[in-house]
Design a protein around this motif. Sequence first.
Motif: not given
Length: 457
Positions: A188, A196-197, A200, A204, A219, A221, A226, A230
Amino acid sequence: MKTHAAPVASYVKPDARNAPAAGAGTGAALVQLSRVAKEYGSGRKFIAVEGVDLTIREGEFVALLGPSGCGKSTILRMISGLIRPTRGDVLYRGKVLSGVNPHAAIVFQTFALFPWLTVQENVEVALKARGVPPGLRTNRALDLLDRVGLDGFETAYPRELSGGMRQKVGFARAMAVEPELLCLDEPFSALDVLSAETLRGELLELWTSGKIPTRAILMVSHNIDEAVFMADRIVIMDKDPGRIIREFPVDLPRPRQRKSHDFLNLVDRVYAMLAGQTLSPDLEMGTAPGEPGVTRRLPAINVNEMAGLIERLNELVDHKTDIYRIAHELKVGSDYILSVIDAAELLGFATISAGDIKLTPLGETFGEASILARKEIFASRLRHLPFFRWLTDMVRAGGGKGLSRDVIETALAIEFPAAEAERQVDTAINWGRYAELLSYDDDDETLYVEPAGGQAA
């Protein structure tokens, strides 16, 4: 040399009832890393990761967090079979991984789409490489595009899509091969905040509802919020060399509320672990290149960025705040704010403790000083850094003729990989120019010590 993937079975739309319970983390082990290390270089070896033990189980969404250069992406690539470890074993379902992992797929931060292919063709190309018949390829691609919300865009080309939509194509292409393990490498980070939001949340939804065949997600990150939002488990790494220093479960119910007390508490804990605690000045400043001990990297931060942070802290009561609060207030990513803080800490303008940052008296003075006074304070602090003393001594040894940056980068190659050595020189030039200790000729790429600069304080 060509590699041949395992045959692909006939596609069956996954049933959410047969998917692992997202967040369970108690299923069978998919991936096991045992004392894994990865080194680069044919002469002097640079250790990307060392002594890494990690297990990823069915039903888990695991996030790897850590500063740039700690080996997060290296671990991801070893698990997917793109690179091999120098030492240790990578096991998939109990068997040592050899070659590309046919059960894993990666989504990168860049969209990596073929611009001459349509959305549908970009998804189908992964299936074609696996030997899936044309009719089955089409059905699977259309089904996945529908599930990621791109129904109606099958014939569009990447240039016609927004960044978020292009990344959805990347997700669909990765999931088309029905990976048991979905690897996400900062997927993202190249998107705008809203895209990006949204993505995400959509990922999910697919994961928790069992609408994708994936059994686990790993992931990488740089974004602490984030990861807490997640993941079911967070693995924290440090660098020099890259290693795991802590991991813990994220025991928060879904959907997670970013403003809840428990969520912010956990974010604060992660910031505290990544930021660490200010050590004694000698340990903070490190040693000069070539000397015994650890050479402290210069954070790749512009002086004005650090000055802005100090000015904000100077406005606060006690000149102190939680790191996560100032990151939220300034609306910047966790990796960025930690780098700015690292610079302030290195120069003695701030101290870190238990996830809080507090200005030192010198930092308060810097924040209140005039433009010229700030330069003098900054120059004084630079003269104390072993790295900068080493650099000015190297340049001064040229007898007024200056020193090529190539020579400096070659000398730094003793301590850092080539790309990091280049970043260190860039940062040193930026800081040295601001402090009026160094000058730099961009045409012939030569550094000079200013006539009154670089003397020991």
